[in-house]
Write an enzyme that holds these catalytic residues in place. Structure first.
Site, PDB file in Angstrom:
ATOM      1  N   GLY A   1       4.312  -1.059  -3.825  1.00 32.15           N
ATOM      2  CA  GLY A   1       2.882  -0.731  -4.326  1.00 32.15           C
ATOM      3  C   GLY A   1       1.935  -1.209  -4.073  1.00 32.15           C
ATOM      4  O   GLY A   1       1.196  -0.701  -4.883  1.00 32.15           O
ATOM      5  N   ASP A   2       1.812  -1.785  -3.278  1.00 28.53           N
ATOM      6  CA  ASP A   2       0.788  -2.971  -2.218  1.00 28.53           C
ATOM      7  C   ASP A   2       0.814  -3.191  -1.294  1.00 28.53           C
ATOM      8  O   ASP A   2       1.268  -3.018  -1.291  1.00 28.53           O
ATOM      9  CB  ASP A   2       0.338  -3.879  -3.996  1.00 28.53           C
ATOM     10  CG  ASP A   2      -1.341  -4.063  -3.611  1.00 28.53           C
ATOM     11  OD1 ASP A   2      -2.059  -4.822  -2.981  1.00 28.53           O
ATOM     12  OD2 ASP A   2      -1.738  -4.237  -5.217  1.00 28.53           O
ATOM     13  N   ASP A   3      -0.622  -4.457  -1.319  1.00 29.76           N
ATOM     14  CA  ASP A   3      -0.186  -4.025   0.514  1.00 29.76           C
ATOM     15  C   ASP A   3       1.046  -4.916   1.233  1.00 29.76           C
ATOM     16  O   ASP A   3       1.570  -5.638   0.400  1.00 29.76           O
ATOM     17  CB  ASP A   3      -1.355  -5.377   0.506  1.00 29.76           C
ATOM     18  CG  ASP A   3      -2.882  -5.251   0.112  1.00 29.76           C
ATOM     19  OD1 ASP A   3      -3.203  -3.839   0.083  1.00 29.76           O
ATOM     20  OD2 ASP A   3      -3.267  -6.024  -0.083  1.00 29.76           O
TER      21      ASP A   3
END
Length: 451
Positions: free
Chosen positions: A251-253
């Site tokens: 859900g992110d980098d």
């Protein structure tokens, strides 16, 4: 579970396809051997300490007792703590030096969702406060500080952070302190994390910070697309780090290289350096496949990123910093990147990221120079991207070569401000005028190395 099996199968197939990939200029094609995987003198099972792998019994005391016993042993050869097949529920625990945490096939170390049992520890000195909230931060699920010769490995067993309770606290505003990471190793050297699955982290998944000689390979990281801030692998103020042959869907980098936050990172003054990222496949719907920053205050230098696949993601390659960050970002080579269904292909910006407080130095302007991006193919690209430096401190020696980006039906154009650099080979769509200056020695040497 079915989703996890599908992703694991995809990782195995993909790793086989790229196993013959070579690196340029004599760089070894694998991290194996950089930090030797040692044969341990002692082996003990977590069952020896009364642990029960039924998914219901809380085994925190058993894990703590096992590691306390390992710490007291004559650790010339070290000790392997064996986690058998089963679901081993536990609160957070600390590793010790000269140990291997080994997860058998179908073994699951599952985090307790009793958030009140997670200790609060001091903020990182290079951040000055928790990343999300002022003050301290919750300890990571698996934590280590001041260690040497630590290994987390196995037969693709799972470390499950059960992060949903933490994600919901973040969403509803009830979070009192910054969430803990799934695995954080601090102030340590000779660290290996390999052949494990990391699932549903409360916050960042793997966070080596103030470390040296770190190998992360053959890991699978999974979290829902809407899980907040579940970064995959974040080397932070660390040196001699190798990340390879891994799959991240989160859900992110996917991978974010950091080095401290504004005045605290400047004062701590420890860069991230000598980092290799290669043969990684990542999916992150709203975020970046490869990110430099935005916490860059200690400096980031001598980075090689190559043979990376970025799929169904927000941004492909991202460099982000801000006035107040300070730090020098230099000598970064990004090569042989494949993107598909990515919102923005390449984005370098000098006006992104928040500040820890109002005490940051408005005159602390970051320096960005010597960044080479070579051999990039993108299909289904929404926007080619932008290069937007800082007024009075433009990004220097930005080198683009052999970049072919195909859009999803619309015309693609670059946006460039406060940036100086060179472009050569085939660039589709054509580069902006700011990237057509005379080739610097850095750009020339990068071009020769990867063509």
């Amino acid at each position: 579970m079915m989703l996890q099996k599908v992703f694991l199968l995809g990782l195995i197939q993909w790793a086989f396809i790229v196993s013959c990939a070579r690196t340029a200029n004599g760089v070894p094609e694998t991290c194996a051997g950089i930090v030797p995987m040692k044969r341990r003198q002692h082996t003990m099972s977590i069952r020896r300490f009364g642990a029960i792998g039924d998914g219901r019994t809380l085994n925190t005391q058993a894990f703590q007792a096992a590691i306390s016993t390992i710490r007291k042993l004559d650790n010339i050869g070290g000790t392997l703590l064996y986690i058998p097949t089963g679901i081993w529920l536990t609160g957070s625990f600390n590793l010790t030096s000269h140990m291997t945490l080994y997860l058998a096939k179908n073994a699951v170390i599952k985090a307790s969702q009793d958030t009140g049992a997670w200790p609060v520890i001091n903020p990182l000195p290079s951040y000055g406060r928790g990343r999300e909230r002022p003050g301290g931060r919750y300890i990571s699920f698996i934590h280590g500080d001041g260690l040497e010769d630590v290994v987390i490995t196995g037969e693709n067993g799972t470390i499950d952070g059960q992060g949903e309770v933490w994600w919901n606290m973040w969403r509803d505003g009830s979070l009192k302190y910054t969430r803990g990471n799934l695995v954080e190793i601090m102030n340590s050297r000779d660290v290996i994390i390999s052949n494990v699955v990391l699932l549903n982290s409360p916050f960042w998944n793997i966070h080596p910070v103030y470390c040296s000689n770190v190998v992360i390979r053959r890991v699978t990281i999974l979290a829902p697309a809407d899980s907040p801030n579940t970064d995959g692998i974040d080397p932070d103020s660390s040196s001699n780090v190798c990340i390879e042959d891994s799959y991240v869907n989160n859900g992110d980098d996917v991978v974010a290289i950091k080095s401290g936050w504004d005045e605290y990172g400047i004062a701590y003054g420890r860069p991230s350096s000598n980092i290799i990222v290669r043969r990684v496949t990542g999916i992150t719907s709203g975020f970046s496949g490869i990110a430099i920053g935005s916490e860059t205050s200690g400096g980031i230098r001598d980075i090689l990123i190559q043979h990376v696949n970025i799929l169904n993601s927000g941004t492909g390659i991202r460099l982000k910093t801000n006035v107040g960050r300070g730090g020098i970002i230099t000598n970064i080579t990004i090569s042989d990147i494949y993107m598909e269904n990515v919102g923005t292909a390449i984005k370098f910006t000098g006006n992104t990221g928040d500040h820890p407080d109002e005490r940051y130095n408005h005159l602390a302007v970051p320096v960005v120079r010597n960044i080479a991006v070579n051999n990039v193919v993108g299909r289904g690209i929404g926007s080619v991207g932008s290069m937007e430096g800082i007024k009075g401190s433009p990004f220097q020696n930005i080198c683009l070569s052999n970049i072919m980006l195909q859009g999803a039906g619309q015309e693609l154009t670059w946006k460039c401000e406060e940036v100086v650099g060179s472009s050569f080979g085939t660039i589709t769509p054509p580069p902006c005028p700011q990237l057509e200056s005379q080739m610097s020695s850095f750009c020339h040497s990068s071009y020769l190395r990867y063509h």
